[in-house]
Write a protein that holds these residues in place. Structure first.
Motif, PDB file in Angstrom:
ATOM      1  N   MET A   1       0.825  -1.177   0.000  1.00  0.00           N
ATOM      2  CA  MET A   1       0.000   0.000   0.000  1.00  0.00           C
ATOM      3  C   MET A   1       0.871   1.244   0.000  1.00  0.00           C
ATOM      4  N   LYS A   2       0.486   2.213  -0.808  1.00  0.00           N
ATOM      5  CA  LYS A   2       1.221   3.472  -0.938  1.00  0.00           C
ATOM      6  C   LYS A   2       0.328   4.619  -0.516  1.00  0.00           C
ATOM      7  N   ILE A   3       0.841   5.420   0.407  1.00  0.00           N
ATOM      8  CA  ILE A   3       0.109   6.591   0.870  1.00  0.00           C
ATOM      9  C   ILE A   3       0.906   7.833   0.505  1.00  0.00           C
ATOM     10  N   ALA A   4       0.263   8.784  -0.163  1.00  0.00           N
ATOM     11  CA  ALA A   4       0.886  10.075  -0.449  1.00  0.00           C
ATOM     12  C   ALA A   4       0.459  11.053   0.625  1.00  0.00           C
ATOM     13  N   VAL A   5       1.433  11.674   1.281  1.00  0.00           N
ATOM     14  CA  VAL A   5       1.155  12.747   2.224  1.00  0.00           C
ATOM     15  C   VAL A   5       1.592  14.029   1.533  1.00  0.00           C
ATOM     16  N   ILE A   6       0.650  14.963   1.381  1.00  0.00           N
ATOM     17  CA  ILE A   6       0.919  16.199   0.647  1.00  0.00           C
ATOM     18  C   ILE A   6       0.757  17.373   1.605  1.00  0.00           C
ATOM     19  N   ASP A   7       1.745  18.276   1.585  1.00  0.00           N
ATOM     20  CA  ASP A   7       1.704  19.459   2.446  1.00  0.00           C
ATOM     21  C   ASP A   7       2.531  20.565   1.801  1.00  0.00           C
ATOM     22  N   GLY A   8       2.453  21.736   2.394  1.00  0.00           N
ATOM     23  CA  GLY A   8       3.192  22.876   1.884  1.00  0.00           C
ATOM     24  C   GLY A   8       3.818  23.665   3.005  1.00  0.00           C
ATOM     25  N   GLN A   9       4.220  24.874   2.688  1.00  0.00           N
ATOM     26  CA  GLN A   9       4.898  25.786   3.609  1.00  0.00           C
ATOM     27  C   GLN A   9       6.015  25.058   4.355  1.00  0.00           C
ATOM     28  N   GLY A  10       5.975  24.906   5.662  1.00  0.00           N
ATOM     29  CA  GLY A  10       7.053  24.239   6.402  1.00  0.00           C
ATOM     30  C   GLY A  10       6.870  22.751   6.535  1.00  0.00           C
ATOM     31  N   GLY A  11       5.741  22.212   6.074  1.00  0.00           N
ATOM     32  CA  GLY A  11       5.497  20.776   6.137  1.00  0.00           C
ATOM     33  C   GLY A  11       5.157  20.243   7.511  1.00  0.00           C
ATOM     34  N   GLY A  12       4.815  21.116   8.451  1.00  0.00           N
ATOM     35  CA  GLY A  12       4.554  20.701   9.823  1.00  0.00           C
ATOM     36  C   GLY A  12       3.389  19.732   9.973  1.00  0.00           C
ATOM     37  N   ILE A  13       2.312  19.984   9.264  1.00  0.00           N
ATOM     38  CA  ILE A  13       1.157  19.083   9.357  1.00  0.00           C
ATOM     39  C   ILE A  13       1.503  17.740   8.723  1.00  0.00           C
ATOM     40  N   GLY A  14       2.112  17.763   7.547  1.00  0.00           N
ATOM     41  CA  GLY A  14       2.516  16.523   6.889  1.00  0.00           C
ATOM     42  C   GLY A  14       3.501  15.729   7.726  1.00  0.00           C
ATOM     43  N   LYS A  15       4.415  16.430   8.374  1.00  0.00           N
ATOM     44  CA  LYS A  15       5.395  15.781   9.257  1.00  0.00           C
ATOM     45  C   LYS A  15       4.676  15.066  10.397  1.00  0.00           C
ATOM     46  N   TYR A  16       3.742  15.735  11.005  1.00  0.00           N
ATOM     47  CA  TYR A  16       3.003  15.145  12.122  1.00  0.00           C
ATOM     48  C   TYR A  16       2.184  13.933  11.657  1.00  0.00           C
ATOM     49  N   ILE A  17       1.556  14.045  10.490  1.00  0.00           N
ATOM     50  CA  ILE A  17       0.783  12.925   9.939  1.00  0.00           C
ATOM     51  C   ILE A  17       1.698  11.715   9.727  1.00  0.00           C
ATOM     52  N   ILE A  18       2.853  11.937   9.125  1.00  0.00           N
ATOM     53  CA  ILE A  18       3.772  10.829   8.839  1.00  0.00           C
ATOM     54  C   ILE A  18       4.271  10.184  10.124  1.00  0.00           C
ATOM     55  N   GLU A  19       4.618  10.981  11.112  1.00  0.00           N
ATOM     56  CA  GLU A  19       5.052  10.411  12.391  1.00  0.00           C
ATOM     57  C   GLU A  19       3.974   9.497  12.970  1.00  0.00           C
ATOM     58  N   ARG A  20       2.740   9.938  12.919  1.00  0.00           N
ATOM     59  CA  ARG A  20       1.635   9.151  13.473  1.00  0.00           C
ATOM     60  C   ARG A  20       1.372   7.891  12.645  1.00  0.00           C
ATOM     61  N   LEU A  21       1.398   8.029  11.310  1.00  0.00           N
ATOM     62  CA  LEU A  21       1.164   6.856  10.451  1.00  0.00           C
ATOM     63  C   LEU A  21       2.262   5.814  10.658  1.00  0.00           C
ATOM     64  N   ARG A  22       3.507   6.260  10.809  1.00  0.00           N
ATOM     65  CA  ARG A  22       4.626   5.340  11.023  1.00  0.00           C
ATOM     66  C   ARG A  22       4.422   4.517  12.297  1.00  0.00           C
ATOM     67  N   LYS A  23       3.879   5.132  13.333  1.00  0.00           N
ATOM     68  CA  LYS A  23       3.650   4.439  14.600  1.00  0.00           C
ATOM     69  C   LYS A  23       2.486   3.449  14.512  1.00  0.00           C
ATOM     70  N   GLU A  24       1.499   3.751  13.680  1.00  0.00           N
ATOM     71  CA  GLU A  24       0.245   3.003  13.678  1.00  0.00           C
ATOM     72  C   GLU A  24       0.107   1.955  12.570  1.00  0.00           C
ATOM     73  N   LEU A  25       0.820   2.133  11.475  1.00  0.00           N
ATOM     74  CA  LEU A  25       0.632   1.248  10.316  1.00  0.00           C
ATOM     75  C   LEU A  25       1.743   0.204  10.229  1.00  0.00           C
ATOM     76  N   PRO A  26       1.481  -0.882   9.502  1.00  0.00           N
ATOM     77  CA  PRO A  26       2.517  -1.910   9.332  1.00  0.00           C
ATOM     78  C   PRO A  26       3.785  -1.325   8.709  1.00  0.00           C
ATOM     79  N   GLU A  27       4.909  -1.931   9.059  1.00  0.00           N
ATOM     80  CA  GLU A  27       6.220  -1.445   8.626  1.00  0.00           C
ATOM     81  C   GLU A  27       6.353  -1.375   7.101  1.00  0.00           C
ATOM     82  N   GLN A  28       5.692  -2.288   6.397  1.00  0.00           N
ATOM     83  CA  GLN A  28       5.823  -2.336   4.938  1.00  0.00           C
ATOM     84  C   GLN A  28       5.018  -1.245   4.221  1.00  0.00           C
ATOM     85  N   THR A  29       4.254  -0.458   4.959  1.00  0.00           N
ATOM     86  CA  THR A  29       3.495   0.633   4.346  1.00  0.00           C
ATOM     87  C   THR A  29       4.455   1.638   3.723  1.00  0.00           C
TER      88      THR A  29
END
Length: 138
Positions: A1-29
Motif C-alpha cells: 500500500m502506498k500513501i501520499a502525504v501532501i503538504d506545503g509551507q514548512g510541512g509541519g502538518i505533513g510531518k506530524y501525519i507521517i510520524e503518526r502513520l509510522r507508529k500506527e501502520l505496518p512497517e511495509q506501508t
C-alpha cells in the motif's frame, strides 16, 4: 500500500501525519512525501517518509500512482498555503480517482459549516483511524 502525504509551507502538518502513520501502520506501508516546496518535503522525509519529491509536477504526476492521499484540506484549494497550491495541483488532487482523507485545517478564505475546531492531535487521531479502516477492507 502506498500513501501520499501532501503538504506545503514548512510541512509541519505533513510531518506530524507521517510520524503518526509510522507508529500506527505496518512497517511495509510505503509513505511518500510530496511538498509544494523543498522545505515541506524535507520535513516529511525527516519524519519517516520512504521517498519524497517537491513541486507542482511531482504532485500532479503522482496523484494517480498511490492508493490513498492524505493531508490538510488546503491541498484541494487553489492558491491556498499563501499561493503554494497552484490551480493545477488542486485540480490534480481533487480530480484523482484515488481516495483522499483530509484534515479540516485551513487558514484561507474558507470556512467549513458544521465543523468545530479541534487540536491537530485529535484531528490526526481521526485521520489515522480512517486510514487504518481503509486498508483493513482491501
Amino acid at each position: 500500500m502506498k500513501i501520499a502525504v501532501i503538504d506545503g509551507q514548512g510541512g509541519g502538518i505533513g510531518k506530524y501525519i507521517i510520524e503518526r502513520l509510522r507508529k500506527e501502520l505496518p512497517e511495509q506501508t510505503e509513505i511518500l512525501a510530496f511538498g509544494t516546496n523543498a522545505l515541506a518535503t524535507a520535513a516529511m522525509l525527516k519524519a519517516g517518509a520512504n521517498e519524497g519529491a517537491s513541486g507542482e509536477n511531482a504532485i500532479t504526476y503522482n496523484c494517480g500512482l498511490v492508493d490513498l492521499i492524505v493531508g490538510p484540506i488546503g491541498i484541494i484549494v487553489a492558491n491556498s498555503f499563501l499561493g503554494e497550491v497552484s490551480p493545477r495541483i488542486a485540480e490534480a488532487i481533487a480530480s484523482s480517482s484515488v481516495p483522499k482523507i483530509l484534515l479540516p485545517v485551513i487558514k484561507d478564505r474558507i470556512e467549513i459549516a458544521g465543523y468545530t475546531s479541534q487540536p491537530l492531535p485529535h484531528l490526526t487521531d481521526d485521520l489515522v483511524s480512517r486510514v487504518r479502516r481503509y486498508f483493513e477492507y482491501e
